[in-house]
Every structure is written in C-alpha cells, then in structure tokens.
Design a protein around this motif. Structure first.
Motif, PDB file in Angstrom:
ATOM      1  N   GLY A 115       2.693   5.799   2.488  1.00 53.87           N
ATOM      2  CA  GLY A 115       3.698   6.822   3.276  1.00 53.87           C
ATOM      3  C   GLY A 115       3.179   8.321   2.937  1.00 53.87           C
ATOM      4  O   GLY A 115       2.838   8.707   1.960  1.00 53.87           O
ATOM      5  N   GLU A 116       3.337   9.163   3.723  1.00 55.91           N
ATOM      6  CA  GLU A 116       3.293  10.764   3.773  1.00 55.91           C
ATOM      7  C   GLU A 116       4.432  11.606   3.153  1.00 55.91           C
ATOM      8  O   GLU A 116       4.412  12.744   2.891  1.00 55.91           O
ATOM      9  CB  GLU A 116       2.856  11.283   5.089  1.00 55.91           C
ATOM     10  CG  GLU A 116       1.438  10.681   5.617  1.00 55.91           C
ATOM     11  CD  GLU A 116       0.253  10.780   4.446  1.00 55.91           C
ATOM     12  OE1 GLU A 116       0.264  11.816   4.035  1.00 55.91           O
ATOM     13  OE2 GLU A 116      -0.873   9.806   4.455  1.00 55.91           O
ATOM     14  N   ILE A 117       5.763  10.677   3.294  1.00 50.17           N
ATOM     15  CA  ILE A 117       6.703  11.376   2.655  1.00 50.17           C
ATOM     16  C   ILE A 117       7.428  10.734   1.489  1.00 50.17           C
ATOM     17  O   ILE A 117       7.259   9.526   1.605  1.00 50.17           O
ATOM     18  CB  ILE A 117       8.041  11.808   3.903  1.00 50.17           C
ATOM     19  CG1 ILE A 117       8.250  10.470   4.505  1.00 50.17           C
ATOM     20  CG2 ILE A 117       7.469  12.826   4.822  1.00 50.17           C
ATOM     21  CD1 ILE A 117       9.540  10.755   5.427  1.00 50.17           C
ATOM     22  N   GLY A 118       8.317  11.486   0.831  1.00 52.46           N
ATOM     23  CA  GLY A 118       9.069  10.596  -0.076  1.00 52.46           C
ATOM     24  C   GLY A 118       8.445  10.787  -1.382  1.00 52.46           C
ATOM     25  O   GLY A 118       6.938  11.231  -1.603  1.00 52.46           O
ATOM     26  N   PRO A 119       8.653  10.180  -2.492  1.00 55.01           N
ATOM     27  CA  PRO A 119       8.141  10.206  -3.878  1.00 55.01           C
ATOM     28  C   PRO A 119       6.636   9.474  -3.614  1.00 55.01           C
ATOM     29  O   PRO A 119       6.466   8.507  -2.955  1.00 55.01           O
ATOM     30  CB  PRO A 119       8.779   9.615  -4.639  1.00 55.01           C
ATOM     31  CG  PRO A 119      10.375  10.050  -4.324  1.00 55.01           C
ATOM     32  CD  PRO A 119      10.147   9.633  -2.645  1.00 55.01           C
ATOM     33  N   ARG A 120       5.807   9.886  -4.319  1.00 50.86           N
ATOM     34  CA  ARG A 120       4.567   9.201  -4.460  1.00 50.86           C
ATOM     35  C   ARG A 120       4.420   8.650  -5.791  1.00 50.86           C
ATOM     36  O   ARG A 120       4.359   9.378  -6.820  1.00 50.86           O
ATOM     37  CB  ARG A 120       3.168   9.981  -4.115  1.00 50.86           C
ATOM     38  CG  ARG A 120       1.970   9.424  -4.586  1.00 50.86           C
ATOM     39  CD  ARG A 120       0.794  10.227  -4.312  1.00 50.86           C
ATOM     40  NE  ARG A 120       0.865  10.557  -2.841  1.00 50.86           N
ATOM     41  CZ  ARG A 120      -0.130  11.433  -2.101  1.00 50.86           C
ATOM     42  NH1 ARG A 120      -0.983  12.141  -2.869  1.00 50.86           N
ATOM     43  NH2 ARG A 120      -0.190  11.477  -0.977  1.00 50.86           N
ATOM     44  N   PHE A 121       4.493   7.287  -6.070  1.00 50.51           N
ATOM     45  CA  PHE A 121       4.170   6.657  -7.418  1.00 50.51           C
ATOM     46  C   PHE A 121       3.126   5.829  -7.668  1.00 50.51           C
ATOM     47  O   PHE A 121       2.802   4.938  -6.704  1.00 50.51           O
ATOM     48  CB  PHE A 121       5.578   5.656  -7.652  1.00 50.51           C
ATOM     49  CG  PHE A 121       5.687   4.886  -8.629  1.00 50.51           C
ATOM     50  CD1 PHE A 121       6.144   5.611 -10.038  1.00 50.51           C
ATOM     51  CD2 PHE A 121       5.512   3.596  -8.726  1.00 50.51           C
ATOM     52  CE1 PHE A 121       5.767   4.673 -11.230  1.00 50.51           C
ATOM     53  CE2 PHE A 121       5.430   2.843  -9.852  1.00 50.51           C
ATOM     54  CZ  PHE A 121       5.682   3.468 -11.050  1.00 50.51           C
ATOM     55  N   ARG A 122       2.415   5.990  -8.716  1.00 48.11           N
ATOM     56  CA  ARG A 122       1.173   5.114  -8.885  1.00 48.11           C
ATOM     57  C   ARG A 122       1.393   4.614 -10.396  1.00 48.11           C
ATOM     58  O   ARG A 122       1.606   5.380 -11.343  1.00 48.11           O
ATOM     59  CB  ARG A 122       0.032   5.931  -8.737  1.00 48.11           C
ATOM     60  CG  ARG A 122      -0.357   6.503  -7.255  1.00 48.11           C
ATOM     61  CD  ARG A 122      -1.466   7.237  -7.427  1.00 48.11           C
ATOM     62  NE  ARG A 122      -1.970   7.832  -5.911  1.00 48.11           N
ATOM     63  CZ  ARG A 122      -2.851   8.557  -5.808  1.00 48.11           C
ATOM     64  NH1 ARG A 122      -3.844   8.854  -6.509  1.00 48.11           N
ATOM     65  NH2 ARG A 122      -3.182   8.940  -4.538  1.00 48.11           N
ATOM     66  N   PHE A 123       0.966   3.449 -10.383  1.00 53.86           N
ATOM     67  CA  PHE A 123       0.823   2.677 -11.706  1.00 53.86           C
ATOM     68  C   PHE A 123      -0.089   1.867 -11.874  1.00 53.86           C
ATOM     69  O   PHE A 123      -0.702   1.155 -11.009  1.00 53.86           O
ATOM     70  CB  PHE A 123       2.443   1.812 -11.903  1.00 53.86           C
ATOM     71  CG  PHE A 123       2.198   1.127 -13.336  1.00 53.86           C
ATOM     72  CD1 PHE A 123       2.730   1.807 -14.378  1.00 53.86           C
ATOM     73  CD2 PHE A 123       1.962  -0.093 -13.341  1.00 53.86           C
ATOM     74  CE1 PHE A 123       2.845   1.149 -15.605  1.00 53.86           C
ATOM     75  CE2 PHE A 123       1.933  -0.792 -14.761  1.00 53.86           C
ATOM     76  CZ  PHE A 123       2.463   0.038 -15.535  1.00 53.86           C
ATOM     77  N   SER A 124      -0.984   1.946 -12.995  1.00 51.33           N
ATOM     78  CA  SER A 124      -2.126   1.067 -13.362  1.00 51.33           C
ATOM     79  C   SER A 124      -1.983   0.555 -14.641  1.00 51.33           C
ATOM     80  O   SER A 124      -1.741   1.330 -15.536  1.00 51.33           O
ATOM     81  CB  SER A 124      -3.301   1.765 -12.834  1.00 51.33           C
ATOM     82  OG  SER A 124      -3.610   2.859 -13.778  1.00 51.33           O
ATOM     83  N   VAL A 125      -2.393  -0.781 -14.823  1.00 51.38           N
ATOM     84  CA  VAL A 125      -2.576  -1.186 -16.116  1.00 51.38           C
ATOM     85  C   VAL A 125      -3.810  -2.228 -16.303  1.00 51.38           C
ATOM     86  O   VAL A 125      -3.886  -2.749 -15.340  1.00 51.38           O
ATOM     87  CB  VAL A 125      -1.263  -2.037 -16.618  1.00 51.38           C
ATOM     88  CG1 VAL A 125      -1.053  -3.202 -15.602  1.00 51.38           C
ATOM     89  CG2 VAL A 125      -1.428  -2.560 -18.102  1.00 51.38           C
ATOM     90  N   ARG A 126      -4.713  -2.050 -17.418  1.00 61.47           N
ATOM     91  CA  ARG A 126      -5.627  -2.940 -17.553  1.00 61.47           C
ATOM     92  C   ARG A 126      -5.079  -4.482 -18.298  1.00 61.47           C
ATOM     93  O   ARG A 126      -4.766  -4.496 -19.599  1.00 61.47           O
ATOM     94  CB  ARG A 126      -6.564  -2.127 -18.347  1.00 61.47           C
ATOM     95  CG  ARG A 126      -7.321  -1.243 -17.966  1.00 61.47           C
ATOM     96  CD  ARG A 126      -8.272  -0.391 -18.838  1.00 61.47           C
ATOM     97  NE  ARG A 126      -8.880   0.755 -18.142  1.00 61.47           N
ATOM     98  CZ  ARG A 126      -9.822   1.492 -18.860  1.00 61.47           C
ATOM     99  NH1 ARG A 126     -10.269   1.211 -20.146  1.00 61.47           N
ATOM    100  NH2 ARG A 126     -10.365   2.466 -18.253  1.00 61.47           N
ATOM    101  N   PRO A 127      -5.076  -5.528 -17.711  1.00 59.73           N
ATOM    102  CA  PRO A 127      -4.728  -6.488 -17.856  1.00 59.73           C
ATOM    103  C   PRO A 127      -5.201  -6.835 -19.457  1.00 59.73           C
ATOM    104  O   PRO A 127      -4.218  -7.780 -20.164  1.00 59.73           O
ATOM    105  CB  PRO A 127      -5.107  -7.838 -17.033  1.00 59.73           C
ATOM    106  CG  PRO A 127      -5.055  -6.953 -15.609  1.00 59.73           C
ATOM    107  CD  PRO A 127      -5.699  -5.382 -16.136  1.00 59.73           C
ATOM    108  N   LYS A 128      -6.472  -6.629 -19.887  1.00 60.55           N
ATOM    109  CA  LYS A 128      -7.036  -7.139 -21.006  1.00 60.55           C
ATOM    110  C   LYS A 128      -6.762  -6.322 -22.248  1.00 60.55           C
ATOM    111  O   LYS A 128      -6.795  -6.684 -23.492  1.00 60.55           O
ATOM    112  CB  LYS A 128      -8.542  -7.240 -20.766  1.00 60.55           C
ATOM    113  CG  LYS A 128      -9.150  -8.390 -19.952  1.00 60.55           C
ATOM    114  CD  LYS A 128     -10.704  -8.419 -20.021  1.00 60.55           C
ATOM    115  CE  LYS A 128     -11.255  -9.612 -19.081  1.00 60.55           C
ATOM    116  NZ  LYS A 128     -12.564  -9.532 -19.139  1.00 60.55           N
ATOM    117  N   THR A 129      -6.384  -5.015 -21.887  1.00 58.49           N
ATOM    118  CA  THR A 129      -5.916  -4.103 -23.128  1.00 58.49           C
ATOM    119  C   THR A 129      -4.482  -3.490 -23.028  1.00 58.49           C
ATOM    120  O   THR A 129      -4.027  -3.185 -24.163  1.00 58.49           O
ATOM    121  CB  THR A 129      -6.930  -2.871 -23.223  1.00 58.49           C
ATOM    122  OG1 THR A 129      -6.744  -2.009 -21.717  1.00 58.49           O
ATOM    123  CG2 THR A 129      -8.447  -3.133 -23.075  1.00 58.49           C
ATOM    124  N   GLY A 130      -3.927  -3.768 -21.851  1.00 65.46           N
ATOM    125  CA  GLY A 130      -2.572  -3.220 -21.997  1.00 65.46           C
ATOM    126  C   GLY A 130      -2.592  -1.688 -21.729  1.00 65.46           C
ATOM    127  O   GLY A 130      -1.297  -1.421 -21.626  1.00 65.46           O
TER     128      GLY A 130
END
Length: 397
Positions: free
Chosen positions: A129-144
């Motif tokens: 979406g173009e409005i509201g908070p922009r939240f991004r999360f990424s995690v590498r499963p092998k290293t945490g």
C-alpha cells in the motif's frame, strides 16, 4: 529500568591485573565500571528469560535471550507527521528457525505501532500500500541475522515518553531507552534498546551500535574466549567445552562458600553442584570432577587468582523439554550459526552470591558437521603473558 550513563573511571580488579596485558587491563577497567554502576545485583539469565547487559557508551538495556540487537537508528521530525523512521539489525536465536521461515507469523509492537504479517520462504515480509506505515522485516534462516525497518510513521509523541527531547541535544547525546516486542511464530521477545540521542527543536536522531558480545551481568561479569560443542554421532546429545573469565568490580577473588551451591546453566539445561562436592587445590583452584559414568557437568576448574575457568560436560540431551537438555540444534538442523545462554550463580564465603551470564555464539563449517566453535583458540598476549585476547566492544565517542 532507569536511564543513566556510566562513569568510565571505575577501578581495575587489582588481584589479577598483573597477569593481564596493559590493553586487557584498560578494557577490564571499563567493563568493571559498567558492572559497578549497573542495576539490581543478582539478576541473570536462566534459559529464555531476560538479562541486563552492558552496551554502547555505558548505557544499559534489557535484552531477550532469543534476540541480540547489533545496530540501529531512528529519525524524528517533530513538526512533520509521517516522516519518522526506525531501523534495527541483529541476530535471532537459531532454534526459532529450525523448521524454516516460510509461514511463520511475525508481529512487531513499538510506540503505539502494532504490525503483523507472515514470512515467505526466504524469511521476508513487507506491508503493501501507498499509505500508512511501511514495515519491512527479513531474516536469514541459516544464520538468524535479521533486519527490521519502519517508515512513513509519526513517532515523536511516543518517543518523548522514552526520553527524546524537543530541544538542542549535542553529542555524545543522551540515552533513550526504547521498549519493543517482536513475536516470531509462538515466541514473544520483549526487549529494549538504548540509543544515543542528539537533536534540536525541529528534529533528532538516535544511534545504537553494539559490537562483539562481551557479556551480560548480574553481580559480576562473565567473558568467554573459547567454546566447543560436539554432538554424539549416535544420539542427539552434546558435549560442551567452555573457557573464559569471571570478574567482580569490588573484589579480586572468588572464594566459595563451604555450605552453599554453585549452579551452571547451558541453554535450558541447569545443574546445581553443592560446594561440599568441590575440591580446593591450595587457595588458588576450585575444582569439580563428576563420578565416572555420570552425565551433565564433567569437570569444572576455576583459577581464583587469574579468575580463569574451564567447564566441560558429557551427554547432555539436545531436547530441552524435559529440563535435562539444552535445546541446542542437532546435526540435522539447517543452521550453521547459533548461540546458547551460559550462566553461573555461585554462593560465596561472605554470604553473597556471584551471578553472571552471557550469550555464546558458535558456528560450524557446513550443515551436517558435528562440531561447533566460538572464537578461535586465543594466542599468547604480550606484557603480562596472558593467554587470551579480550573481545573489544564498540563504544560511542
């Protein structure tokens, strides 16, 4: 917990500083000052609870034992809504990702924000979406390793309650403690990170950086410089070998009680040894050797002059659900990097208790390898001839 800055002019522990190189003594003095000025004595980690830790610029923060924050920053615009941002980078406990990332529910709560989603197979989630908070999360499963960011939000009013001032604040800044909760799968990780804040009446920024983990403390400090974890090739159980140092800011030595207990925890595994079961070799060493054929802690040796210890175990189960295991990943795990909590609680001869804990980070060369190691074997140091190198943390100037 109250926000404060630590006095870095704490004294060194005179009882064994002569055996440590000059650089080690300087760093130890800084670490001792942190302990001497820290919060309630006796607080420590036993498995998955919280601990108090020393971090950048003498600031302290509560840290979930399932999460370590390494770097972070935020930007506040007091007079412009929707321009604030927040970022955090660190590492999660590998056990949270043993079954992969795909389909794991994620939820982040901070300063009135409450954002939920589901990770894809690569460990990523982002709001649309173009409005509201922009939240991004990424995690590498092998290293945490994880990266979290929030933008297009207005955090100014909430952050004022954390200590952000809408006035001129010059370097090195003031401590701002930000509480958060990150939920991954069914695990809630409540923690707070302490930022160094500088700003003006219009805007401000907070910065956080913590280098190599040097220990978390209760009434003392625990450092490790060598760790090896070996899995049995026939059964899901492990042998641990841990070497490191204990330190107190007020006393040069540790003298065990004649009637108390010494308790050791590795992950979810805890073992208590009566002081009467320990032997003293002269006034310098405290030693324990388990009976032949027993499981758990095999050997423990503490040099009470140098404050150097060595601990080894045998046959500790990987499954921690029974209280007899560690929850440490097995050879079938997809992880090549993980960590475990190591904690001690020692009854002393003066009626006090020494308590300390740390997160021990270990790696293996590839999936399927039976051995994990943390830090390379130390080289002989200069000056006092010490046989280790102090892990040096990052500090704000």
């Amino acid at each position: 917990m109250g926000r404060r800055q630590t006095d870095w002019k704490g004294r060194c522990m005179s009882g064994f500083e002569s055996s440590i190189p000059r650089l080690g003594r300087i760093i130890l003095a800084l670490l001792a000052a942190t302990v001497a000025g820290s919060g309630p004595a006796g607080r420590m980690v036993f498995g998955g609870e919280e601990s108090e830790c020393a971090d950048s610029a003498g600031l302290t923060g509560d840290v979930s034992s399932d999460l370590r924050a390494d770097k972070g920053d935020f930007a506040i615009h007091f007079n412009e809504a929707g321009r604030d941002r927040f970022r955090l980078k660190g590492e999660l406990n590998g056990r949270l990702l043993d079954s992969g990332a795909e389909g794991l529910a994620i939820r982040f709560r901070m300063a009135g924000l409450d954002i939920s989603g589901t990770l894809n197979a690569n460990g990523n989630f982002r709001t649309e979406g173009e409005i509201g908070p922009r939240f991004r999360f990424s995690v590498r499963p092998k290293t945490g390793e994880f990266l979290l960011s929030v933008s297009r939000v207005f955090l100014a009013e909430e952050f004022k309650a954390f200590g952000v001032l809408q006035t001129d604040v010059v370097k090195p800044g003031i401590p701002v403690s930000v509480p958060m909760t990150l939920t991954l799968g069914g695990t809630d990780m409540e923690f707070r990170t302490v930022f160094a804040y500088t700003g003006s009446a219009k805007s401000g920024v907070g910065k956080y950086r913590w280098g190599k983990p040097v220990g978390k403390h209760g009434s003392g400090l625990l450092l490790f410089n060598r760790a090896v974890v070996e899995e049995d090739r026939e059964h899901p159980q492990h042998r641990f070998k841990i070497q490191g140092y204990l330190a107190r800011p007020d006393q040069p030595q540790i003298v065990r009680s004649d009637f108390g207990n010494w308790t050791f925890s590795i992950g979810s595994f805890t073992q208590t040894i009566p002081c009467t079961a320990m032997n003293s070799k002269g006034k310098r060493h405290v030693r324990f050797s388990a009976p032949k054929g027993s499981y758990g802690i095999k050997k423990f040796d503490l040099d009470t002059k140098k404050m150097k210890f060595y601990l080894s175990t045998r046959g500790i189960l990987a499954d921690g659900s029974t209280g007899r295991g560690t929850d440490f990943p097995t050879v079938g795990s997809p992880l090549t990097s993980t960590a475990f909590t190591f904690a001690v609680s020692l009854d002393l001869d003066n009626g006090e208790a020494f308590s300390a804990s740390t997160r021990v980070y270990v790696k293996r060369k590839a999936v399927g390898i039976y051995e994990w190691t943390g830090l390379k074997k130390p080289k002989t140091g200069g000056g006092g001839g010490s046989d280790f190198k102090w892990p040096v943390p990052y500090y704000f100037p």
